[in-house]
Design an enzyme around this catalytic site. Structure first.
Site, mmCIF file in Angstrom:
data_model
loop_
_atom_site.group_PDB
_atom_site.id
_atom_site.type_symbol
_atom_site.label_atom_id
_atom_site.label_comp_id
_atom_site.label_asym_id
_atom_site.label_seq_id
_atom_site.Cartn_x
_atom_site.Cartn_y
_atom_site.Cartn_z
ATOM 1 N N GLY A 188 5.743 5.554 5.777
ATOM 2 C CA GLY A 188 6.115 4.751 6.938
ATOM 3 C C GLY A 188 7.609 4.479 6.980
ATOM 4 C CB ALA B 264 -0.926 0.015 1.205
ATOM 5 C CG PHE B 265 -0.627 5.425 -0.176
ATOM 6 C CD1 PHE B 265 -0.165 6.536 0.523
ATOM 7 C CD2 PHE B 265 -1.909 4.976 0.083
ATOM 8 C CE1 PHE B 265 -0.975 7.189 1.443
ATOM 9 C CE2 PHE B 265 -2.734 5.616 0.996
ATOM 10 C CZ PHE B 265 -2.261 6.725 1.683
ATOM 11 C CE LYS B 266 -2.736 5.095 5.238
ATOM 12 N NZ LYS B 266 -3.744 4.418 4.396
ATOM 13 C CG ASP B 267 4.756 -0.294 2.241
ATOM 14 O OD1 ASP B 267 4.759 -0.567 3.458
ATOM 15 O OD2 ASP B 267 4.350 -1.074 1.369
#
Ligand SMILES: *Cc1c(COP(=O)(O)O)cnc(C)c1O
Length: 437
Positions: free
Chosen positions: A111, A105-108
C-alpha cells in the site's frame, strides 16, 4: 521494462501505464515482461545487509529501468519505515512478522509503495486527479487508505462489505477523512470486487474520471511484497537456518504467495511454498483436481482470506506457462491446506498455551499448515504472520478467554469518528454515485 496482460489481448504497457491503469484493457493482470535473476553471491550477501538495502536490490531488479535509482531508493525508504522480523515459535518453525507497519498488517508494504510510486508519476506527468478504487475484505482498505492519506492528486474510494469486517479494521479506513471515502456495500467482498472490476470496464465512467485499482492486481502493490521474502531469507541465513526452506503463506487473493513465487524465480532458494486457506479453498481444489472452479466466498474468522475467486490465480498460471503440464509443475512448487474455523481456534489456543506465541486467525492457518506438512528435520518452516492479533481482538479474546492488549497505533484509529456512504451491491447505484463526484 514492459508489462503484458495475462489475457494477452492488450498492448504492452509501460510501468507507469500499468500502475495508473491497474487492470489491463482486456481485463487481464499486468505481468513484468522479464524477471531479473539475482546471482547467488548477491543473495548470499544479503545476510550482511539491512532490510532497506535488500529491498533496494530487489526493487532495482523490477523497476530500475524505469525509475532513477535515487528516486527508487527514496520510495523504498519511505515505504519501509518498519521492520519485518523473523521470530522462532517452536523447534524449526519461524514466524515472519509482517505486522509492524502503521495498520499492523503486511499490506502496509504494498500500500505504501504503490501510493508513493503513483504519487511520483502524478507529479512527474502533471496528471489530473487519479481515483483509486479498492475493494477490501478487511485489511487492504486500511493499508491502502493509510498509504494514500494526504497524497496530492489522488482520491481513494474503499469498498467494503457491510458488517463483514471487524470494528477495528473498519475504523482504520472510515475515520480518516481528507482524500479517503469509505463505501459501505450491502453485500460480500466478492460483490465489492465485482463492482470495482465493472467500474474499470465502464466507458462512460472512465471518461468521467480517471480510475485505478489498488488491489493486489496492481503491480505496484504486489511486486514490493517480494522484498520481505528476501529479508526473511537473509535473517534465517544469519541463523544458519535458511536451507530447505518451506514457506507457508495464508492466502486469499494470492497476491502475497505470488510475490513469493516471483522471489523464487529471481533466485531465492525456497524449497516449497504452502498455500494455507480457510474454508475458501478453490486453490486447494485446483491442486487436487487440476480444475479451477471459482465460487462465492464463505465467511470465516480469518476474514481477509474470504475470497472465492482469487484474482492472482491468473498470475500463477502465467508464471508456469513455460511448462507443458502446468498443473503438475505447480504441484511441485506449491502444497495446499485448508482449515475450518474450529481448527483455526484450536491452533491459536494450542500455540498460545504451548509456545507462548500469540497468533492471529490468518497466521494460525499458516502455522497449522506447516504442522500438517510435517517438516523433515533438515527443513525450516517459515509462516507469514500477516496481521497483528489485536486487529481481530474480538475473535482472539473469545478463543483465549483473555483480554489482549491493543497497540497504541490501533487505539489511535479507534478514537476517530466513522464516516461512510452506504450503497447497495448493484453497479448502477455505484456508478451513479461516482458520476456525481
Ligand atoms: C490480505 C490478507 C491475507 C491474504 O493475502 P493475499 O495476498 O490476498 O493472498 C492474509 N492475511 C491477512 C491478515 C490479510 O490482510
Amino acid at each position: 521494462m514492459k508489462y503484458y496482460s495475462t489475457n494477452k489481448q492488450a498492448p504492452l504497457a509501460t510501468l507507469e501505464e500499468a500502475v495508473v491503469k491497474g487492470l489491463a484493457g482486456d481485463k487481464g493482470l499486468y505481468m513484468p515482461e522479464r524477471i531479473v535473476r539475482l546471482d547467488e553471491g548477491t543473495i548470499n550477501n544479503m545476510k550482511n545487509q539491512s532490510f532497506h538495502e535488500i529491498a533496494c536490490t530487489v526493487a532495482q531488479a523490477f523497476f530500475g529501468e524505469d525509475i532513477e535509482t535515487e528516486t527508487l531508493n527514496e520510495i523504498v525508504k519511505d515505504t519501509l519505515s518498519f521492520d519485518t522480523p523473523v521470530v522462532n515459535v517452536s523447534e524449526n518453525i519461524y514466524s515472519l512478522e509482517l505486522f509492524h507497519g502503521p495498520t499492523l498488517a503486511f499490506k502496509d508494504v504494498g500500500g505504501r509503495f504503490m501510493a508513493r510510486l503513483l504519487g511520483y508519476f502524478i507529479q512527474k506527468e502533471g496528471l489530473k486527479q487519479v481515483n483509486v478504487l479498492v475493494a477490501t475484505s478487511g485489511d487492504t482498505g486500511s493499508a491502502v487508505a493509510n498509504g494514500f492519506l494526504g497524497v496530492p492528486g489522488i482520491h481513494v474510494y474503499v469498498l467494503y462489505p457491510k458488517g463483514k469486517v471487524s470494528p477495528i479494521q473498519e475504523c482504520q479506513f472510515t475515520t480518516l477523512g481528507q482524500n479517503i471515502t469509505a463505501l459501505e456495500i450491502d453485500g460480500t467482498f466478492d460483490d465489492c470486487q465485482a463492482l470495482v472490476k465493472s467500474a474499470f470496464m465502464d466507458d462512460e465512467l472512465n471518461r468521467h474520471m480517471k480510475l485505478t485499482s489498488a488491489n493486489s492486481i496492481n503491480v505496484a502493490r504486489f511486486l514490493p511484497q517480494s522484498f520481505y521474502y528476501f529479508n526473511a531469507y537473509a535473517q534465517l541465513d544469519k541463523l544458519g537456518k535458511a536451507d530447505n526452506l518451506v514457506i507457508s503463506v495464508p492466502s486469499g487473493n494470492f497476491g502475497n504467495i505470488t510475490a513469493g513465487l516471483f522471489a523464487k524465480w529471481m533466485g531465492l532458494p525456497v524449497k516449497r511454498f504452502i498455500a494455507a486457506n480457510n474454508r475458501n479453498d478453490v486453490f486447494l481444489e485446483y491442486l487436487r483436481t487440476g480444475i479451477y472452479s471459482p465460487r462465492p466466498s464463505v465467511a470465516t474468522i480469518a476474514n481477509a482470506m474470504d475470497v472465492g475467486d482469487p484474482s492472482n490465480f491468473a498470475r500463477i498460471m502465467d508464471l508456469f506457462d513455460i511448462y507443458g503440464d502446468k498443473h503438475h509443475e505447480i504441484c511441485q512448487h506449491i502444497t495446499g491446506y485448508r482449515f475450518t474455523d474450529e481448527e483455526i481456534e484450536y491452533t491459536i489456543r494450542y500455540v498460545y498455551e504451548n509456545d507462548g506465541y500469540l497468533l492471529d486467525p490468518h497466521g494460525a492457518c499458516g502455522y497449522q499448515a506447516l504442522i500438517q506438512y510435517a517438516l523433515e528435520s533438515d527443513e525450516t518452516g517459515l509462516f507469514l504472520e500477516t496481521a497483528h492479533p489485536a486487529k481481530f481482538k474480538g475473535t482472539v479474546d473469545r478463543i483465549l478467554n483473555a483480554d489482549i492488549e491493543i497497540p497504541a497505533k490501533l487505539q489511535a484509529f479507534m478514537k476517530g469518528t466513522k464516516q461512510s456512504v452506504e450503497l447497495c451491491k448493484d453497479f448502477d447505484a455505484f456508478k451513479s454515485y461516482l458520476m456525481e463526484q
